[in-house]
Scaffold this motif. Structure first.
Motif, PDB file in Angstrom:
ATOM      1  N   LEU A  40       0.823  -1.214   0.000  1.00  0.00           N
ATOM      2  CA  LEU A  40       0.000   0.000   0.000  1.00  0.00           C
ATOM      3  C   LEU A  40       0.857   1.263   0.000  1.00  0.00           C
ATOM      4  O   LEU A  40       0.573   2.223  -0.723  1.00  0.00           O
ATOM      5  CB  LEU A  40      -0.942  -0.009   1.209  1.00  0.00           C
ATOM      6  CG  LEU A  40      -2.061  -1.055   1.143  1.00  0.00           C
ATOM      7  CD1 LEU A  40      -2.668  -1.263   2.517  1.00  0.00           C
ATOM      8  CD2 LEU A  40      -3.105  -0.637   0.123  1.00  0.00           C
ATOM      9  N   ASN A  54      -6.233   3.679  -0.865  1.00  0.00           N
ATOM     10  CA  ASN A  54      -4.958   3.131  -0.390  1.00  0.00           C
ATOM     11  C   ASN A  54      -4.578   3.718   0.965  1.00  0.00           C
ATOM     12  O   ASN A  54      -4.098   3.001   1.838  1.00  0.00           O
ATOM     13  CB  ASN A  54      -3.839   3.394  -1.407  1.00  0.00           C
ATOM     14  CG  ASN A  54      -3.971   2.542  -2.641  1.00  0.00           C
ATOM     15  OD1 ASN A  54      -4.505   1.442  -2.601  1.00  0.00           O
ATOM     16  ND2 ASN A  54      -3.489   3.051  -3.758  1.00  0.00           N
ATOM     17  N   ALA A  86      -5.422  -5.279  -0.087  1.00  0.00           N
ATOM     18  CA  ALA A  86      -4.263  -4.690  -0.782  1.00  0.00           C
ATOM     19  C   ALA A  86      -4.140  -5.271  -2.189  1.00  0.00           C
ATOM     20  O   ALA A  86      -3.877  -4.543  -3.149  1.00  0.00           O
ATOM     21  CB  ALA A  86      -2.985  -4.920   0.014  1.00  0.00           C
ATOM     22  N   LEU A  89      -6.934  -3.810  -4.397  1.00  0.00           N
ATOM     23  CA  LEU A  89      -6.642  -2.426  -4.765  1.00  0.00           C
ATOM     24  C   LEU A  89      -5.574  -2.358  -5.856  1.00  0.00           C
ATOM     25  O   LEU A  89      -5.679  -1.563  -6.786  1.00  0.00           O
ATOM     26  CB  LEU A  89      -6.206  -1.622  -3.539  1.00  0.00           C
ATOM     27  CG  LEU A  89      -7.328  -1.275  -2.558  1.00  0.00           C
ATOM     28  CD1 LEU A  89      -6.746  -0.724  -1.261  1.00  0.00           C
ATOM     29  CD2 LEU A  89      -8.309  -0.297  -3.177  1.00  0.00           C
ATOM     30  N   ARG A  90      -4.548  -3.206  -5.756  1.00  0.00           N
ATOM     31  CA  ARG A  90      -3.505  -3.243  -6.798  1.00  0.00           C
ATOM     32  C   ARG A  90      -4.093  -3.691  -8.126  1.00  0.00           C
ATOM     33  O   ARG A  90      -3.782  -3.129  -9.174  1.00  0.00           O
ATOM     34  CB  ARG A  90      -2.359  -4.156  -6.385  1.00  0.00           C
ATOM     35  CG  ARG A  90      -1.417  -3.570  -5.371  1.00  0.00           C
ATOM     36  CD  ARG A  90      -0.138  -4.375  -5.233  1.00  0.00           C
ATOM     37  NE  ARG A  90      -0.349  -5.795  -5.077  1.00  0.00           N
ATOM     38  CZ  ARG A  90      -0.512  -6.427  -3.912  1.00  0.00           C
ATOM     39  NH1 ARG A  90      -0.496  -5.736  -2.794  1.00  0.00           N
ATOM     40  NH2 ARG A  90      -0.673  -7.724  -3.856  1.00  0.00           N
TER      41      ARG A  90
END
Length: 98
Positions: A40, A54, A86, A89-90
């Motif tokens: 993050l 993030n 995480a 989100l990536r």
């Protein structure tokens, strides 16, 4: 009021904090949370899209990181959640860049 690292941005601050924590097992909640925090922080420093998400997720991960214990099921659950968030989100950031 807040100390800002001279270089390295958010990642440097996260790594400095992680270095102060006791070492956990490789698959334990502390290490999982630490890896999520690093991912993050890297995304934040890289100015990837979804900055607000993030930052919020990093705040949640960091709040649990110092309390994580390799023995409790609750910490294990928190770590798995942080790792999953995480990763999502990536993946979301990667699809937006395409």
């Amino acid at each position: 009021m807040f100390e800002i690292p001279e270089s390295g941005g958010v990642l440097a601050a996260v790594l400095d904090y992680i270095d102060t924590l006791p070492v956990g097992t490789d698959a334990g909640p502390q290490m999982v949370l630490a890896r999520a925090a690093i991912a993050l922080a890297t995304a934040i420093d890289g100015h990837q899209s979804g900055l607000a998400s993030n930052v919020r997720e990093l705040q949640a991960v960091m709040s649990h990181l110092g309390e994580a214990d390799d023995e409790t099921p609750l910490d294990d659950l928190r770590a798995k959640r942080a790792e999953r968030r995480a990763r999502l989100l990536r993946e979301h950031d990667a699809t937006e860049e395409s």
